[in-house]
Design a protein around this motif. Structure first.
Motif, PDB file in Angstrom:
ATOM      1  N   ILE A  46       0.870  -1.175   0.000  1.00 13.90           N
ATOM      2  CA  ILE A  46       0.000   0.000   0.000  1.00 13.90           C
ATOM      3  C   ILE A  46       0.901   1.217   0.000  1.00 13.90           C
ATOM      4  O   ILE A  46       1.689   1.414   0.934  1.00 13.90           O
ATOM      5  CB  ILE A  46      -0.933   0.037   1.224  1.00 13.90           C
ATOM      6  CG1 ILE A  46      -1.802  -1.209   1.284  1.00 13.90           C
ATOM      7  CG2 ILE A  46      -1.800   1.305   1.186  1.00 13.90           C
ATOM      8  CD1 ILE A  46      -2.653  -1.304   2.538  1.00 13.90           C
ATOM      9  N   ASN A  47       0.830   2.006  -1.054  1.00 15.85           N
ATOM     10  CA  ASN A  47       1.662   3.194  -1.190  1.00 15.85           C
ATOM     11  C   ASN A  47       0.995   4.133  -2.199  1.00 15.85           C
ATOM     12  O   ASN A  47       0.874   3.788  -3.361  1.00 15.85           O
ATOM     13  CB  ASN A  47       3.062   2.806  -1.672  1.00 15.85           C
ATOM     14  CG  ASN A  47       4.041   3.956  -1.638  1.00 15.85           C
ATOM     15  OD1 ASN A  47       3.650   5.112  -1.713  1.00 15.85           O
ATOM     16  ND2 ASN A  47       5.320   3.630  -1.545  1.00 15.85           N
ATOM     17  N   PRO A  48       0.573   5.309  -1.751  1.00 16.54           N
ATOM     18  CA  PRO A  48      -0.128   6.212  -2.651  1.00 16.54           C
ATOM     19  C   PRO A  48       0.780   6.969  -3.622  1.00 16.54           C
ATOM     20  O   PRO A  48       0.291   7.656  -4.507  1.00 16.54           O
ATOM     21  CB  PRO A  48      -0.811   7.195  -1.697  1.00 16.54           C
ATOM     22  CG  PRO A  48       0.096   7.231  -0.516  1.00 16.54           C
ATOM     23  CD  PRO A  48       0.631   5.833  -0.384  1.00 16.54           C
ATOM     24  N   ASN A  49       2.081   6.830  -3.464  1.00 16.51           N
ATOM     25  CA  ASN A  49       3.015   7.594  -4.292  1.00 16.51           C
ATOM     26  C   ASN A  49       3.469   6.760  -5.490  1.00 16.51           C
ATOM     27  O   ASN A  49       4.219   5.806  -5.338  1.00 16.51           O
ATOM     28  CB  ASN A  49       4.217   8.019  -3.444  1.00 16.51           C
ATOM     29  CG  ASN A  49       5.134   8.969  -4.182  1.00 16.51           C
ATOM     30  OD1 ASN A  49       5.018   9.156  -5.379  1.00 16.51           O
ATOM     31  ND2 ASN A  49       6.047   9.566  -3.444  1.00 16.51           N
ATOM     32  N   ILE A  50       3.047   7.163  -6.679  1.00 20.74           N
ATOM     33  CA  ILE A  50       3.412   6.413  -7.883  1.00 20.74           C
ATOM     34  C   ILE A  50       4.863   6.655  -8.291  1.00 20.74           C
ATOM     35  O   ILE A  50       5.389   5.951  -9.136  1.00 20.74           O
ATOM     36  CB  ILE A  50       2.475   6.750  -9.068  1.00 20.74           C
ATOM     37  CG1 ILE A  50       2.584   8.224  -9.423  1.00 20.74           C
ATOM     38  CG2 ILE A  50       1.054   6.336  -8.761  1.00 20.74           C
ATOM     39  CD1 ILE A  50       1.905   8.597 -10.715  1.00 20.74           C
ATOM     40  N   VAL A  59       7.842  -4.971  -8.459  1.00 17.19           N
ATOM     41  CA  VAL A  59       8.483  -4.979  -7.141  1.00 17.19           C
ATOM     42  C   VAL A  59       7.605  -5.732  -6.144  1.00 17.19           C
ATOM     43  O   VAL A  59       8.082  -6.585  -5.405  1.00 17.19           O
ATOM     44  CB  VAL A  59       8.807  -3.549  -6.658  1.00 17.19           C
ATOM     45  CG1 VAL A  59       9.357  -3.560  -5.240  1.00 17.19           C
ATOM     46  CG2 VAL A  59       9.802  -2.880  -7.603  1.00 17.19           C
ATOM     47  N   ALA A  60       6.318  -5.423  -6.116  1.00 17.88           N
ATOM     48  CA  ALA A  60       5.356  -6.147  -5.277  1.00 17.88           C
ATOM     49  C   ALA A  60       4.450  -6.962  -6.188  1.00 17.88           C
ATOM     50  O   ALA A  60       4.253  -6.616  -7.358  1.00 17.88           O
ATOM     51  CB  ALA A  60       4.524  -5.171  -4.448  1.00 17.88           C
ATOM     52  N   ASP A  61       3.883  -8.021  -5.640  1.00 17.84           N
ATOM     53  CA  ASP A  61       2.941  -8.819  -6.434  1.00 17.84           C
ATOM     54  C   ASP A  61       1.670  -8.033  -6.720  1.00 17.84           C
ATOM     55  O   ASP A  61       1.084  -8.152  -7.787  1.00 17.84           O
ATOM     56  CB  ASP A  61       2.604 -10.126  -5.703  1.00 17.84           C
ATOM     57  CG  ASP A  61       3.813 -11.044  -5.629  1.00 17.84           C
ATOM     58  OD1 ASP A  61       4.396 -11.344  -6.681  1.00 17.84           O
ATOM     59  OD2 ASP A  61       4.184 -11.429  -4.509  1.00 17.84           O
ATOM     60  N   LYS A  62       1.252  -7.237  -5.730  1.00 13.98           N
ATOM     61  CA  LYS A  62       0.049  -6.427  -5.887  1.00 13.98           C
ATOM     62  C   LYS A  62       0.293  -5.097  -5.196  1.00 13.98           C
ATOM     63  O   LYS A  62       0.809  -5.060  -4.083  1.00 13.98           O
ATOM     64  CB  LYS A  62      -1.150  -7.130  -5.274  1.00 13.98           C
ATOM     65  CG  LYS A  62      -2.480  -6.538  -5.682  1.00 13.98           C
ATOM     66  CD  LYS A  62      -3.608  -7.388  -5.147  1.00 13.98           C
ATOM     67  CE  LYS A  62      -4.417  -7.897  -6.317  1.00 13.98           C
ATOM     68  NZ  LYS A  62      -5.586  -8.645  -5.876  1.00 13.98           N
ATOM     69  N   THR A  63      -0.069  -4.016  -5.863  1.00 10.97           N
ATOM     70  CA  THR A  63       0.124  -2.673  -5.304  1.00 10.97           C
ATOM     71  C   THR A  63      -1.202  -1.935  -5.273  1.00 10.97           C
ATOM     72  O   THR A  63      -1.939  -1.925  -6.266  1.00 10.97           O
ATOM     73  CB  THR A  63       1.136  -1.868  -6.147  1.00 10.97           C
ATOM     74  OG1 THR A  63       2.377  -2.578  -6.163  1.00 10.97           O
ATOM     75  CG2 THR A  63       1.354  -0.481  -5.578  1.00 10.97           C
ATOM     76  N   TYR A  64      -1.468  -1.338  -4.124  1.00  4.52           N
ATOM     77  CA  TYR A  64      -2.638  -0.483  -3.964  1.00  4.52           C
ATOM     78  C   TYR A  64      -2.147   0.952  -3.811  1.00  4.52           C
ATOM     79  O   TYR A  64      -1.389   1.249  -2.888  1.00  4.52           O
ATOM     80  CB  TYR A  64      -3.444  -0.878  -2.718  1.00  4.52           C
ATOM     81  CG  TYR A  64      -4.199  -2.170  -2.863  1.00  4.52           C
ATOM     82  CD1 TYR A  64      -5.518  -2.173  -3.297  1.00  4.52           C
ATOM     83  CD2 TYR A  64      -3.593  -3.384  -2.562  1.00  4.52           C
ATOM     84  CE1 TYR A  64      -6.220  -3.366  -3.429  1.00  4.52           C
ATOM     85  CE2 TYR A  64      -4.287  -4.579  -2.694  1.00  4.52           C
ATOM     86  CZ  TYR A  64      -5.594  -4.561  -3.131  1.00  4.52           C
ATOM     87  OH  TYR A  64      -6.289  -5.736  -3.261  1.00  4.52           O
TER      88      TYR A  64
END
Length: 152
Positions: A46-50, A59-64
């Motif tokens: 979970i990271n709001p910064n694109i 980098v991650a399997d799934k990004t929110y």
């Protein structure tokens, strides 16, 4: 016997780059995600910064791309059902969010284990007065200080 193997981990990311939450958290978080992947553990970020390394493709399997706030994180926990959560790779925002999720019972309700730094250690070090008291108990010298609060 219950299987305690960690299969999926949620990492609270670095978010907006600002003082105290700059590139070192982006770097350490991206390295943690890489290490988890090498161990065969599925990762959710979970990271709001694109504009971070953490949110780069693969980098991650799934990004929110959601705010690192308890209400958003709880919904993602409910959906993803991670086995564990890492709080120490996103700066102050992630630490505060993790403590709030712990205190409100969200982590316990969904059976999410805090990996790495225990929540109580985060709480103890974030409360400056408590931290100094604990250092005094083990005879670690500290400079004279006084805990203050900002009121608006």
């Amino acid at each position: 016997m219950k299987n305690d193997k960690i299969k999926k981990v949620l990492l609270l990311g670095s978010g907006a780059l600002k003082i105290g939450e700059a590139g070192e958290f982006d770097y350490s978080g991206s390295q943690a995600l890489k290490a988890l992947r090498e161990e065969g553990i599925q990762t959710v970020l979970i990271n709001p910064n694109i504009a971070t390394v953490q949110t780069s493709e693969g980098v991650a399997d799934k990004t929110y791309f959601q705010p690192v706030k308890p209400s958003f994180v709880e919904r993602i926990i409910e959906k993803e059902r991670p086995d564990g959560i890492l709080l120490s790779f996103g700066g102050q925002t992630a630490l505060n969010c993790g403590v709030e999720l712990y205190r409100s019972g969200v982590l316990e309700r969904y059976g999410v284990r805090v990996l790495g730094t225990p929540v109580q250690a985060i709480i103890n070090t974030e409360d400056r007065e408590l931290f100094v008291d604990q250092l005094n108990e083990i005879h670690v010298k500290t400079i004279k200080s006084e805990a203050c609060e900002r009121s608006l």
